[in-house]
Design a protein around this motif. Sequence first.
Motif, short mmCIF file in Angstrom:
data_model
loop_
_atom_site.label_atom_id
_atom_site.label_comp_id
_atom_site.label_asym_id
_atom_site.label_seq_id
_atom_site.Cartn_x
_atom_site.Cartn_y
_atom_site.Cartn_z
N ARG A 195 0.85 -1.20 0.00
CA ARG A 195 0.00 0.00 0.00
C ARG A 195 0.89 1.25 0.00
O ARG A 195 1.01 1.94 1.01
CB ARG A 195 -0.93 0.00 1.21
CG ARG A 195 -1.95 -1.14 1.22
CD ARG A 195 -2.92 -1.00 2.37
NE ARG A 195 -2.30 -1.26 3.66
CZ ARG A 195 -2.80 -0.85 4.83
NH1 ARG A 195 -3.91 -0.13 4.87
NH2 ARG A 195 -2.18 -1.14 5.96
N LYS B 111 -8.04 12.38 0.96
CA LYS B 111 -9.23 11.55 0.71
C LYS B 111 -8.94 10.47 -0.32
O LYS B 111 -9.35 9.31 -0.17
CB LYS B 111 -10.38 12.45 0.23
CG LYS B 111 -11.66 11.70 -0.10
CD LYS B 111 -12.71 12.68 -0.65
CE LYS B 111 -13.96 11.95 -1.12
NZ LYS B 111 -14.95 12.88 -1.73
N ILE C 9 -6.35 2.67 2.16
CA ILE C 9 -6.86 2.25 3.48
C ILE C 9 -8.22 1.58 3.35
O ILE C 9 -8.39 0.41 3.73
CB ILE C 9 -6.95 3.45 4.45
CG1 ILE C 9 -5.52 3.98 4.75
CG2 ILE C 9 -7.64 3.04 5.75
CD1 ILE C 9 -5.50 5.19 5.68
N GLU C 10 -9.19 2.29 2.81
CA GLU C 10 -10.58 1.80 2.84
C GLU C 10 -10.78 0.56 1.96
O GLU C 10 -11.68 -0.24 2.23
CB GLU C 10 -11.52 2.93 2.41
CG GLU C 10 -11.54 4.08 3.42
CD GLU C 10 -12.29 5.30 2.91
OE1 GLU C 10 -12.87 5.21 1.81
OE2 GLU C 10 -12.26 6.33 3.60
N LYS C 11 -9.99 0.40 0.91
CA LYS C 11 -10.16 -0.75 0.01
C LYS C 11 -9.39 -1.98 0.48
O LYS C 11 -9.39 -3.00 -0.21
CB LYS C 11 -9.75 -0.36 -1.40
CG LYS C 11 -10.73 0.64 -2.04
CD LYS C 11 -10.48 0.82 -3.51
CE LYS C 11 -11.56 1.73 -4.11
NZ LYS C 11 -11.38 1.91 -5.56
N TYR C 12 -8.76 -1.86 1.64
CA TYR C 12 -7.99 -3.01 2.17
C TYR C 12 -8.61 -3.52 3.45
O TYR C 12 -9.33 -2.83 4.13
CB TYR C 12 -6.54 -2.57 2.41
CG TYR C 12 -5.75 -2.43 1.14
CD1 TYR C 12 -4.94 -3.47 0.67
CD2 TYR C 12 -5.81 -1.26 0.39
CE1 TYR C 12 -4.19 -3.33 -0.50
CE2 TYR C 12 -5.08 -1.12 -0.78
CZ TYR C 12 -4.27 -2.15 -1.22
OH TYR C 12 -3.55 -2.02 -2.37
N ARG D 176 -6.74 7.80 1.27
CA ARG D 176 -7.52 7.00 2.23
C ARG D 176 -8.41 6.01 1.48
O ARG D 176 -8.53 4.84 1.88
CB ARG D 176 -8.37 7.91 3.12
CG ARG D 176 -7.57 8.64 4.21
CD ARG D 176 -8.49 9.27 5.25
NE ARG D 176 -9.29 8.24 5.91
CZ ARG D 176 -8.86 7.51 6.94
NH1 ARG D 176 -7.65 7.67 7.43
NH2 ARG D 176 -9.67 6.62 7.49
N GLU D 177 -9.00 6.45 0.40
CA GLU D 177 -9.88 5.58 -0.38
C GLU D 177 -9.12 4.42 -1.00
O GLU D 177 -9.59 3.27 -0.97
CB GLU D 177 -10.57 6.41 -1.48
CG GLU D 177 -11.49 5.57 -2.37
CD GLU D 177 -12.14 6.38 -3.46
OE1 GLU D 177 -12.74 5.77 -4.38
OE2 GLU D 177 -12.07 7.63 -3.43
N HIS D 178 -7.94 4.69 -1.54
CA HIS D 178 -7.24 3.66 -2.33
C HIS D 178 -6.15 2.91 -1.57
O HIS D 178 -5.70 1.87 -2.06
CB HIS D 178 -6.69 4.30 -3.60
CG HIS D 178 -7.75 4.72 -4.56
ND1 HIS D 178 -8.39 3.83 -5.38
CD2 HIS D 178 -8.32 5.94 -4.78
CE1 HIS D 178 -9.30 4.49 -6.10
NE2 HIS D 178 -9.28 5.76 -5.75
#
Length: 267
Positions: free
Chosen positions: A119, A257, A264-267, A260-262
Amino acid sequence: MAVIKGTYTIEKHFVGKEKIPTLCFYHEAREAKPVVIAIHGWTGNKEGMLINCLKMADAGFFTISVDARMHGDRLDPEFWGKFAENFPKTFFTIVVETAKDISQIVDFLETRDDVDPARIGVMGVSMGGFITLVTAFLEKRIKAAASVIGAANFPLFVERMASLKVLPFKEKPMCQPDEETKKIYRNYDPLNNLEKFPPTALLLIGGLLDEFIPKEGIEALYEALKPYYSTYKDRLKMKFFDVGHAYTPEMEAEVIKWFREHLIEKY
């Protein structure tokens, strides 16, 4: 105004065979963190990204700020002379060689237990935006990228700089690039490397009032990339702000943002 949140760890490292000067910023945590590599603009340095890096640390990232070639701790004593003599070749040599350096930064990150090498993102402002674009298609261990007031179509950018006449650069190299500069354009202009971008998540940010970076160079890249991202539509975005050549808090919030989307949130 920046708000300090807790205790930050700040480390300085000279990375890889090139001894690339870097600063790392993070909050201590038990879990391995996603990473954002940050790249400054022309005449800047890694320390100039301090506040931006601390804000990304607050958002949960391990952030590493890098001195570009001929900048910061790598400052070339002939800096202004080389730019005055041949602005296009000097500028884009810095862009390409610094982009190549990022692979050594990623190698370094992969040795650390406190980061997640799956990441890793990269962002840059102005010249750092150009470096980010080249990095995005050269180094495929990068999962997400955000280019802020950087652009494709290198000759168009040089034409814009020549038209402004704001600095004492020799006119001939600006209008009639030498063969070495033309080779850089052919090999490293993002418009000539479209197929190499996916699946990296790519955010393009520009200023509608920016007198230095032609918005056409951002728009053209976005439109040209659309077919290549047809199966990754959520990984390509362009956004303009009603500002000049600046990195505003609103732009910064959009970048954070995106990561965070690509990362953190997608993992």
